[in-house]
Scaffold this motif. Structure first.
Motif, PDB file in Angstrom:
ATOM      1  N   TYR A  88      50.000  51.103  31.566  1.00  0.00           N
ATOM      2  CA  TYR A  88      48.563  50.915  31.415  1.00  0.00           C
ATOM      3  C   TYR A  88      48.141  51.207  29.982  1.00  0.00           C
ATOM      4  CZ  TYR A  88      48.302  51.246  36.544  1.00  0.00           C
ATOM      5  OH  TYR A  88      48.465  51.051  37.897  1.00  0.00           O
ATOM      6  N   CYS A  89      47.240  50.385  29.461  1.00  0.00           N
ATOM      7  CA  CYS A  89      46.566  50.745  28.222  1.00  0.00           C
ATOM      8  C   CYS A  89      45.219  51.362  28.586  1.00  0.00           C
ATOM      9  CB  CYS A  89      46.390  49.549  27.290  1.00  0.00           C
ATOM     10  SG  CYS A  89      45.498  48.119  27.963  1.00  0.00           S
ATOM     11  N   GLN A  90      44.675  52.139  27.685  1.00  0.00           N
ATOM     12  CA  GLN A  90      43.392  52.814  27.918  1.00  0.00           C
ATOM     13  C   GLN A  90      42.648  52.983  26.610  1.00  0.00           C
ATOM     14  OE1 GLN A  90      43.316  57.024  28.303  1.00  0.00           O
ATOM     15  NE2 GLN A  90      41.506  57.087  29.601  1.00  0.00           N
ATOM     16  N   GLN A  91      41.339  52.779  26.666  1.00  0.00           N
ATOM     17  CA  GLN A  91      40.506  53.156  25.534  1.00  0.00           C
ATOM     18  C   GLN A  91      39.782  54.443  25.916  1.00  0.00           C
ATOM     19  OE1 GLN A  91      37.044  53.398  25.063  1.00  0.00           O
ATOM     20  NE2 GLN A  91      36.459  52.727  27.126  1.00  0.00           N
ATOM     21  N   TYR A  92      39.799  55.406  25.029  1.00  0.00           N
ATOM     22  CA  TYR A  92      39.166  56.694  25.323  1.00  0.00           C
ATOM     23  C   TYR A  92      38.158  57.062  24.245  1.00  0.00           C
ATOM     24  CZ  TYR A  92      43.308  57.900  22.522  1.00  0.00           C
ATOM     25  OH  TYR A  92      44.297  57.921  21.572  1.00  0.00           O
ATOM     26  N   GLY A  93      37.536  56.015  23.681  1.00  0.00           N
ATOM     27  CA  GLY A  93      36.529  56.238  22.654  1.00  0.00           C
ATOM     28  C   GLY A  93      35.119  56.344  23.199  1.00  0.00           C
ATOM     29  N   SER A  94      34.835  55.635  24.300  1.00  0.00           N
ATOM     30  CA  SER A  94      33.485  55.690  24.865  1.00  0.00           C
ATOM     31  C   SER A  94      33.561  55.631  26.380  1.00  0.00           C
ATOM     32  CB  SER A  94      32.624  54.547  24.329  1.00  0.00           C
ATOM     33  OG  SER A  94      33.154  53.304  24.665  1.00  0.00           O
ATOM     34  N   LEU A  95      32.756  56.463  27.045  1.00  0.00           N
ATOM     35  CA  LEU A  95      32.729  56.470  28.498  1.00  0.00           C
ATOM     36  C   LEU A  95      32.189  55.135  29.015  1.00  0.00           C
ATOM     37  CD1 LEU A  95      31.418  60.034  29.463  1.00  0.00           C
ATOM     38  CD2 LEU A  95      33.555  58.981  30.211  1.00  0.00           C
ATOM     39  N   PRO A  96      32.697  54.625  30.157  1.00  0.00           N
ATOM     40  CA  PRO A  96      33.865  55.179  30.860  1.00  0.00           C
ATOM     41  C   PRO A  96      35.162  54.865  30.114  1.00  0.00           C
ATOM     42  CG  PRO A  96      33.160  53.146  31.903  1.00  0.00           C
ATOM     43  CD  PRO A  96      32.165  53.439  30.816  1.00  0.00           C
ATOM     44  N   TYR A  97      36.081  55.793  30.145  1.00  0.00           N
ATOM     45  CA  TYR A  97      37.340  55.608  29.405  1.00  0.00           C
ATOM     46  C   TYR A  97      38.235  54.665  30.204  1.00  0.00           C
ATOM     47  CZ  TYR A  97      35.579  59.722  26.952  1.00  0.00           C
ATOM     48  OH  TYR A  97      34.803  60.616  26.260  1.00  0.00           O
ATOM     49  N   SER A  98      38.011  53.383  30.027  1.00  0.00           N
ATOM     50  CA  SER A  98      38.594  52.372  30.901  1.00  0.00           C
ATOM     51  C   SER A  98      40.073  52.129  30.642  1.00  0.00           C
ATOM     52  CB  SER A  98      37.820  51.065  30.758  1.00  0.00           C
ATOM     53  OG  SER A  98      37.443  50.835  29.424  1.00  0.00           O
ATOM     54  N   PHE A  99      40.761  51.775  31.746  1.00  0.00           N
ATOM     55  CA  PHE A  99      42.166  51.389  31.722  1.00  0.00           C
ATOM     56  C   PHE A  99      42.277  49.887  31.967  1.00  0.00           C
ATOM     57  CE2 PHE A  99      44.540  55.434  31.990  1.00  0.00           C
ATOM     58  CZ  PHE A  99      43.531  56.320  32.336  1.00  0.00           C
ATOM     59  N   GLY A 100      43.373  49.317  31.508  1.00  0.00           N
ATOM     60  CA  GLY A 100      43.710  47.961  31.907  1.00  0.00           C
ATOM     61  C   GLY A 100      44.213  47.958  33.344  1.00  0.00           C
ATOM     62  N   GLN A 101      44.480  46.767  33.854  1.00  0.00           N
ATOM     63  CA  GLN A 101      44.917  46.648  35.252  1.00  0.00           C
ATOM     64  C   GLN A 101      46.419  46.886  35.408  1.00  0.00           C
ATOM     65  OE1 GLN A 101      44.703  44.177  33.187  1.00  0.00           O
ATOM     66  NE2 GLN A 101      45.866  42.378  33.865  1.00  0.00           N
ATOM     67  N   GLY A 102      47.115  46.991  34.302  1.00  0.00           N
ATOM     68  CA  GLY A 102      48.531  47.336  34.338  1.00  0.00           C
ATOM     69  C   GLY A 102      49.480  46.158  34.201  1.00  0.00           C
ATOM     70  N   THR A 103      50.635  46.434  33.639  1.00  0.00           N
ATOM     71  CA  THR A 103      51.765  45.497  33.604  1.00  0.00           C
ATOM     72  C   THR A 103      52.932  46.164  34.312  1.00  0.00           C
ATOM     73  OG1 THR A 103      51.178  44.342  31.557  1.00  0.00           O
ATOM     74  CG2 THR A 103      53.507  44.388  32.150  1.00  0.00           C
ATOM     75  N   LYS A 104      53.453  45.484  35.326  1.00  0.00           N
ATOM     76  CA  LYS A 104      54.609  46.009  36.048  1.00  0.00           C
ATOM     77  C   LYS A 104      55.876  45.532  35.363  1.00  0.00           C
ATOM     78  CE  LYS A 104      56.656  46.364  40.653  1.00  0.00           C
ATOM     79  NZ  LYS A 104      56.525  45.984  42.086  1.00  0.00           N
ATOM     80  N   LEU A 105      56.689  46.456  34.916  1.00  0.00           N
ATOM     81  CA  LEU A 105      57.949  46.131  34.248  1.00  0.00           C
ATOM     82  C   LEU A 105      59.105  46.381  35.218  1.00  0.00           C
ATOM     83  CD1 LEU A 105      59.647  45.418  31.759  1.00  0.00           C
ATOM     84  CD2 LEU A 105      59.493  47.824  31.063  1.00  0.00           C
ATOM     85  N   GLU A 106      59.823  45.324  35.510  1.00  0.00           N
ATOM     86  CA  GLU A 106      60.987  45.430  36.381  1.00  0.00           C
ATOM     87  C   GLU A 106      62.246  45.281  35.539  1.00  0.00           C
ATOM     88  OE1 GLU A 106      58.918  43.331  40.310  1.00  0.00           O
ATOM     89  OE2 GLU A 106      60.288  42.190  39.039  1.00  0.00           O
ATOM     90  N   ILE A 107      63.213  46.135  35.769  1.00  0.00           N
ATOM     91  CA  ILE A 107      64.494  46.036  35.076  1.00  0.00           C
ATOM     92  C   ILE A 107      65.491  45.438  36.061  1.00  0.00           C
ATOM     93  CG2 ILE A 107      66.247  47.243  33.736  1.00  0.00           C
ATOM     94  CD1 ILE A 107      63.403  47.369  32.565  1.00  0.00           C
TER      95      ILE A 107
END
Lengths: 108, 119
Positions: A88-107
């Motif tokens: 997940y990426c996240q910005q924590y500069g301004s509320l709400p500190y939002s996350f992306g929806q995610g990237t699932k990495l499969e090996i």
């Protein structure tokens, strides 16, 4: 609210390959306030990268972050089986500190 | 070792109240913002709000303001998340996390508390 969009949704790669994960932000984010987390099933997220490119304590140098403005990237070189997770990426500069929806990495 | 230990899983009925906890150790609890994060099944994390236990300054994300109450007991290095009336949509895992510094990312995460709300 700042929206983060991650791509791809799922990434399937082999050990030793390089993974490139993208995070696009809806409005420009100060690079100081962009981070990346790794989450494995049943575990809390773990901080990998802060301030766009600074690795957190104990994170191997296979993990690197880059970017600016609205486009950011997490690169994992020389993939290992234990890198299988959701990122997940996240910005924590301004509320709400939002996350992306995610990237699932499969090996494979 | 820096740790955040959360209270155990809860199963509640709609309309019931609930307060979950997050106890810190291995660092000066009063000097860090503690963030509460919701993660609904199969979804990404969402920041609900945060508290600075040193002076109880509390900030809420707009989506969660009025829905929950965040508090802290600095004498016991513990933060709390409280619902007065639960809904089925509150079913999720809730994490507390420490901000690395006043404007930093979340660098220490709690163990998580699974809350299930079902009639």
């Amino acid at each position: 609210e700042i929206v983060l969009t991650q791509s791809p949704g799922t990434l399937s790669l082999s050990p030793g390959e390089r993974a490139t994960l993208s995070c696009r932000v809806s409005q420009s984010v100060t690079s100081n306030y962009l981070g990346w987390y790794q989450q494995k099933p049943g575990q809390a997220p773990r901080l990998l990268i802060s301030g766009t490119s600074s690795r957190a304590t104990g994170i191997p140098d296979r993990f690197s972050g880059s970017g600016s403005g609205t486009d950011f990237t997490l690169t994992i070189s020389r993939l290992e089986p234990e890198d299988s997770a959701v990122y997940y990426c996240q910005q924590y500069g301004s509320l709400p500190y939002s996350f992306g929806q995610g990237t699932k990495l499969e090996i494979k | 070792e820096m740790q955040l230990v959360q209270s155990g899983a809860e199963v509640k009925k709609p309309g019931e109240s609930l307060k979950i906890s997050c106890q810190g150790s291995g660092f000066r609890f009063t000097s860090y913002w503690i963030v509460w994060v919701r993660q609904m099944p199969g979804k990404g994390p969402e920041c609900m709000g945060m508290i600075y236990p040193g002076d109880s300054d509390t900030r809420y994300s707009p989506s969660f303001a009025g829905q929950v109450t965040i508090s802290a007991d600095k004498s016991n290095s513990t933060a709390f998340l409280h619902w007065s009336s639960l809904m089925a949509s509150d079913t999720a895992v809730y994490y507390c996390a420490r901000r690395a510094y006043s404007s930093g990312p979340m660098d220490v995460w709690g163990t998580g508390t699974r809350v299930t709300v079902s009639s």
